[in-house]
Design an enzyme around this catalytic site. Sequence first.
Site, PDB file in Angstrom:
ATOM      1  N   CYS A  43     -10.015 -26.081  26.189  1.00  0.00           N
ATOM      2  CA  CYS A  43      -8.828 -25.955  25.351  1.00  0.00           C
ATOM      3  C   CYS A  43      -7.651 -25.392  26.155  1.00  0.00           C
ATOM      4  CB  CYS A  43      -9.144 -25.121  24.119  1.00  0.00           C
ATOM      5  SG  CYS A  43      -7.943 -25.341  22.778  1.00  0.00           S
ATOM      6  N   HIS A  72     -14.072 -27.408  21.755  1.00  0.00           N
ATOM      7  CA  HIS A  72     -14.784 -26.143  21.604  1.00  0.00           C
ATOM      8  C   HIS A  72     -16.230 -26.439  21.206  1.00  0.00           C
ATOM      9  CE1 HIS A  72     -11.500 -23.336  22.041  1.00  0.00           C
ATOM     10  NE2 HIS A  72     -10.761 -24.028  21.191  1.00  0.00           N
TER      11      HIS A  72
END
Length: 497
Positions: free
Chosen positions: A332, A432
């Site tokens: 991310c 994630h």
Amino acid sequence: MKGVMLQGTASDVGKSLVATALCRLLWQKGFQPAPFKSQNVSNNSYVTASGKEIGRAQGLQAEACQLEAIPAMNPILLKPSGSGRSEIVLRGERQSTISGMAYRETYYETALQVIEQSLNELNDLADFLVIEGAGSPVEMNLKKREVVNMKVAEMADVPVILIADINRGGLFASVVGTLELLEPQERERVKGVIINKFHGDPKLFAEGKQWLEERTGLPVLAVLPYLPNHRLEGEDSLSLTDRFSSQTNKALDIVAIKLPYLSNYSDMEPFLLEKDTTVRWVDAVEAFGDPDAVILPGTKSTLHDLQFLKTSGLAERMVQYAKAGGIVAGLCGGYQILCEQLIDPDGHDSGVEGYREIGLGLIPGKTTFFNEKTTVRVQGKVAQLPTIDLSGYEIHIGQTVIEKPAPFVIREDGSEEGYCSADGRIIGTYLHHLFHNDAWRSEWLNRLRRQKGLPLSQLNIIEEKQQAYDELAHHLEQYLDWEKFMAIVSEQEREMQ
């Protein structure tokens, strides 16, 4: 509806863990419980099946209840970002990023409305509500406009159980002091105490239990032994320190960069279950060492954390490490930092319009920050290893464009995501929970094991997680006075009728 609220004498006393254990125990006993926490302050979040964002703890508690998580379980999520500001997420959707004072002044009535709406929604979903408080109910500077503790207990009209942590010392003062600072009508709502994190045989606390019960007039419902290896994810950075600091040096050494605005550190927790793997959280170049791999995790403020890496010397050290053949994964915000250039035209991440910053340059791409936030669950496959399935979720502001596409993930719809170098050493992805995928984590770790001549391994943490919920429930049931607990809940329910 039956229900109970777990409040604490302080932060990190174990409210989330006890709530998760109680959720599972109630489900095992034939109830359909549902978790609720009115407001979370955390960058460790969870994406629901509908693409909404809530606190990670309530996502896990929903799993313990055998329910699909929904925004009503955590209607307010505050995600701290730079300069004392927080992103406001209401019922799973991003609203704005404002200062703490502005939030208190402008969102109080709105907060009460979304809490009431969410409680009503959960009333139709479950027959037992497990409500978790936040911090302490007697933060005197916050009590007038609090929406996390006694105000919520009043709105739900449930009894309160006070949880105290004996591990940090000062137990008796924390319990009695908390009760003394409550208003009379608030004190009346507290019906019992749970002592958490006890070291040794709980029978050794018999005199302390008797003293507390005589002094407060409340039953001590449980003295829970300390659980250092409970295998469930923590909620915030306080839990991070506890979970990872107990590791011993093992054959595989993974460095995770401890960013100032670290988010979703639970991405690292599967490594705790690997018998040959140590994760070291590093925030200084002197501690970097010579690891087998480096992971740059997510961040709530990518550009601020990129500046930290540069000023600390970690940026230069990571680039040197990668150029010398090291293995690096960026998740991310970490993926964004690994790119060549980061652009913030409207100041959404940096707070400065037109801001630009040179990244670490390990990935040939450019990240641009926009106001729109992506929150979505993802299913797909590893591009270079199409037999390996992946699942996870994306939570990010900003889009990354790779100069010459070399995707890491092929999504279910055929679209490409992320970056993977031809030799597989450098990976960047918005996904994630990447390392929660057993097949992928094993593949990635086995590459490191081959390089060091170690035995290969594959661990199924999905099964481990369900077993962990059951073990946690068993732990609570062993020490909880179930009859007294249910009598408290039933008495409150009769008073409501």
